[in-house]
Design a protein around this motif. Structure first.
Motif, PDB file in Angstrom:
ATOM      1  N   GLY A  97      40.373 -28.258   7.309  1.00 37.65           N
ATOM      2  CA  GLY A  97      39.936 -29.648   7.404  1.00 37.65           C
ATOM      3  C   GLY A  97      40.835 -30.479   8.298  1.00 37.65           C
ATOM      4  N   ARG A  98      41.686 -29.832   9.096  1.00 39.12           N
ATOM      5  CA  ARG A  98      42.585 -30.582   9.988  1.00 39.12           C
ATOM      6  C   ARG A  98      42.556 -30.000  11.399  1.00 39.12           C
ATOM      7  N   ASP A  99      42.821 -30.845  12.371  1.00 38.34           N
ATOM      8  CA  ASP A  99      42.904 -30.411  13.757  1.00 38.34           C
ATOM      9  C   ASP A  99      44.181 -29.590  13.944  1.00 38.34           C
ATOM     10  N   ILE A 100      44.082 -28.510  14.724  1.00 38.80           N
ATOM     11  CA  ILE A 100      45.226 -27.619  14.944  1.00 38.80           C
ATOM     12  C   ILE A 100      45.288 -27.256  16.428  1.00 38.80           C
ATOM     13  N   ILE A 101      46.491 -27.136  16.928  1.00 38.28           N
ATOM     14  CA  ILE A 101      46.708 -26.669  18.293  1.00 38.28           C
ATOM     15  C   ILE A 101      47.354 -25.288  18.204  1.00 38.28           C
ATOM     16  N   GLY A 102      46.721 -24.315  18.865  1.00 38.64           N
ATOM     17  CA  GLY A 102      47.212 -22.944  18.834  1.00 38.64           C
ATOM     18  C   GLY A 102      47.763 -22.510  20.183  1.00 38.64           C
ATOM     19  N   GLN A 103      48.644 -21.534  20.152  1.00 38.19           N
ATOM     20  CA  GLN A 103      49.189 -20.936  21.375  1.00 38.19           C
ATOM     21  C   GLN A 103      49.227 -19.432  21.168  1.00 38.19           C
TER      22      GLN A 103
ATOM     23  N   GLN B  60      48.080 -24.225  25.735  1.00 35.52           N
ATOM     24  CA  GLN B  60      47.862 -24.416  24.303  1.00 35.52           C
ATOM     25  C   GLN B  60      46.402 -24.791  24.088  1.00 35.52           C
ATOM     26  N   GLN B  61      45.853 -24.342  22.967  1.00 38.53           N
ATOM     27  CA  GLN B  61      44.429 -24.503  22.688  1.00 38.53           C
ATOM     28  C   GLN B  61      44.202 -25.431  21.492  1.00 38.53           C
ATOM     29  N   PRO B  62      43.756 -26.668  21.734  1.00 40.81           N
ATOM     30  CA  PRO B  62      43.440 -27.560  20.616  1.00 40.81           C
ATOM     31  C   PRO B  62      42.064 -27.223  20.036  1.00 40.81           C
ATOM     32  N   LEU B  63      41.950 -27.291  18.736  1.00 43.08           N
ATOM     33  CA  LEU B  63      40.666 -27.040  18.082  1.00 43.08           C
ATOM     34  C   LEU B  63      40.544 -27.973  16.878  1.00 43.08           C
ATOM     35  N   LYS B  64      39.490 -28.762  16.891  1.00 42.36           N
ATOM     36  CA  LYS B  64      39.279 -29.712  15.802  1.00 42.36           C
ATOM     37  C   LYS B  64      38.897 -28.983  14.515  1.00 42.36           C
ATOM     38  N   ALA B  65      39.034 -29.673  13.413  1.00 45.13           N
ATOM     39  CA  ALA B  65      38.704 -29.124  12.094  1.00 45.13           C
ATOM     40  C   ALA B  65      37.271 -28.615  12.083  1.00 45.13           C
ATOM     41  N   GLY B  66      37.065 -27.374  11.648  1.00 42.05           N
ATOM     42  CA  GLY B  66      35.743 -26.782  11.525  1.00 42.05           C
ATOM     43  C   GLY B  66      35.133 -26.294  12.830  1.00 42.05           C
ATOM     44  N   ALA B  67      35.802 -26.499  13.951  1.00 40.07           N
ATOM     45  CA  ALA B  67      35.233 -26.123  15.256  1.00 40.07           C
ATOM     46  C   ALA B  67      35.505 -24.651  15.566  1.00 40.07           C
ATOM     47  N   GLU B  68      34.742 -24.136  16.520  1.00 40.69           N
ATOM     48  CA  GLU B  68      34.933 -22.766  16.990  1.00 40.69           C
ATOM     49  C   GLU B  68      34.792 -22.762  18.509  1.00 40.69           C
ATOM     50  N   ALA B  69      35.317 -21.704  19.138  1.00 43.43           N
ATOM     51  CA  ALA B  69      35.260 -21.631  20.602  1.00 43.43           C
ATOM     52  C   ALA B  69      35.371 -20.183  21.057  1.00 43.43           C
ATOM     53  N   LEU B  70      34.869 -19.924  22.251  1.00 41.55           N
ATOM     54  CA  LEU B  70      35.077 -18.651  22.937  1.00 41.55           C
ATOM     55  C   LEU B  70      36.071 -18.914  24.059  1.00 41.55           C
ATOM     56  N   MET B  71      37.078 -18.090  24.124  1.00 37.26           N
ATOM     57  CA  MET B  71      38.119 -18.266  25.127  1.00 37.26           C
ATOM     58  C   MET B  71      38.134 -17.039  26.038  1.00 37.26           C
ATOM     59  N   PRO B  72      37.923 -17.229  27.343  1.00 35.34           N
ATOM     60  CA  PRO B  72      37.882 -16.084  28.261  1.00 35.34           C
ATOM     61  C   PRO B  72      39.261 -15.627  28.722  1.00 35.34           C
ATOM     62  N   MET B  73      39.320 -14.357  29.068  1.00 35.05           N
ATOM     63  CA  MET B  73      40.496 -13.781  29.702  1.00 35.05           C
ATOM     64  C   MET B  73      39.978 -12.866  30.802  1.00 35.05           C
ATOM     65  N   GLN B  74      40.332 -13.194  32.044  1.00 33.61           N
ATOM     66  CA  GLN B  74      39.879 -12.408  33.193  1.00 33.61           C
ATOM     67  C   GLN B  74      41.101 -11.684  33.757  1.00 33.61           C
ATOM     68  N   PHE B  75      40.922 -10.392  34.062  1.00 36.85           N
ATOM     69  CA  PHE B  75      42.070  -9.587  34.473  1.00 36.85           C
ATOM     70  C   PHE B  75      41.638  -8.437  35.372  1.00 36.85           C
TER      71      PHE B  75
ATOM     72  N   LEU C  83      48.645 -15.326  17.678  1.00 36.05           N
ATOM     73  CA  LEU C  83      48.294 -16.740  17.724  1.00 36.05           C
ATOM     74  C   LEU C  83      49.230 -17.532  16.809  1.00 36.05           C
ATOM     75  N   TYR C  84      49.845 -18.567  17.369  1.00 29.64           N
ATOM     76  CA  TYR C  84      50.795 -19.411  16.641  1.00 29.64           C
ATOM     77  C   TYR C  84      50.252 -20.824  16.504  1.00 29.64           C
ATOM     78  N   ASP C  85      50.586 -21.476  15.392  1.00 28.97           N
ATOM     79  CA  ASP C  85      50.269 -22.884  15.186  1.00 28.97           C
ATOM     80  C   ASP C  85      51.410 -23.694  15.798  1.00 28.97           C
ATOM     81  N   VAL C  86      51.103 -24.434  16.869  1.00 29.54           N
ATOM     82  CA  VAL C  86      52.133 -25.234  17.548  1.00 29.54           C
ATOM     83  C   VAL C  86      51.827 -26.733  17.438  1.00 29.54           C
ATOM     84  N   THR C  87      51.022 -27.085  16.453  1.00 28.99           N
ATOM     85  CA  THR C  87      50.578 -28.468  16.298  1.00 28.99           C
ATOM     86  C   THR C  87      51.755 -29.447  16.231  1.00 28.99           C
ATOM     87  N   GLY C  88      52.765 -29.117  15.475  1.00 33.34           N
ATOM     88  CA  GLY C  88      53.893 -30.038  15.285  1.00 33.34           C
ATOM     89  C   GLY C  88      54.773 -30.200  16.503  1.00 33.34           C
TER      90      GLY C  88
END
Length: 185
Positions: free
Chosen positions: A107-113, A137-152, A171-176
């Motif tokens: 239920g909270r916004d989180i920024i991941g790395q 860093q990847q911000p994601l709001k509460a309840g949201a989902e996303a697809l993140m690409p990686m091209q190599f 994946l780390y929580d770097v919100t703080g």
């Protein structure tokens, strides 16, 4: 002061200096380890902030390399995080794109790395990412989902004896500690 008292004082000073030295050495180990890994290629550390833009590589169709993808979360990181493709076969020099799925079930916004690692470590030198969610860093709001690409692509200079390697993301929580604004989701 007695000679015994002076001897005790010198001993206490020596012991305190040893403790301070050990404490300082403990803090110095992390940057020393990073330098050692950069120099030797051990631990498969990649530069998570370096994109490769020179993709004019000839494709070596005589070889096929299997790249495996593993995801995991740091303890306490509540996101769902998974590779949409767990294993892919590529020809060295061939540009490929894979996607990673994330969902913030809280239920909270989180920024991941995401921090990458390659095994065996020598393969990290030949893995070239042109686009990766791990660059930022990847911000994601509460309840949201996303697809993140990686091209190599895998450099054709990859040693012949490496036929399979694994790219792992933690994946780390770097919100703080993040200065990234929350706008995804």
């Amino acid at each position: 002061m007695t000679e015994q008292s002076q001897s005790n004082n010198r001993m206490v000073i020596k012991l305190v200096a040893i403790v301070i030295g050990m404490f300082g050495f403990g803090f110095a180990l992390v940057p020393l380890y990073d330098v050692f890994c950069d120099i030797t290629g051990i631990n498969g550390k990649t530069n998570p902030y370096a994109a490769t833009y020179d993709v004019n590589t000839d494709v070596d169709t005589s070889r096929e390399i299997t790249v495996e993808f593993i995801t995991r979360n740091q303890s306490g990181m509540p996101w769902d995080f998974e590779a949409r493709t767990h294993r892919i076969k590529v020809h060295p020099g061939e540009l490929k794109t894979v996607e990673f799925y994330v969902r913030n079930p809280t239920g909270r916004d989180i920024i991941g790395q995401a921090i990458p690692s390659v095994s065996p470590g020598t393969a990290a030198l030949y893995l070239n990412k042109t686009e990766c969610f791990c660059f930022e860093q990847q911000p994601l709001k509460a309840g949201a989902e996303a697809l993140m690409p990686m091209q190599f692509y895998v450099d054709p200079q990859l040693p012949e004896d490496i036929k399979v390697f694994t790219l792992s993301y933690t994946l780390y929580d770097v919100t703080g500690t993040s200065t990234v604004a929350m706008n995804r989701g």
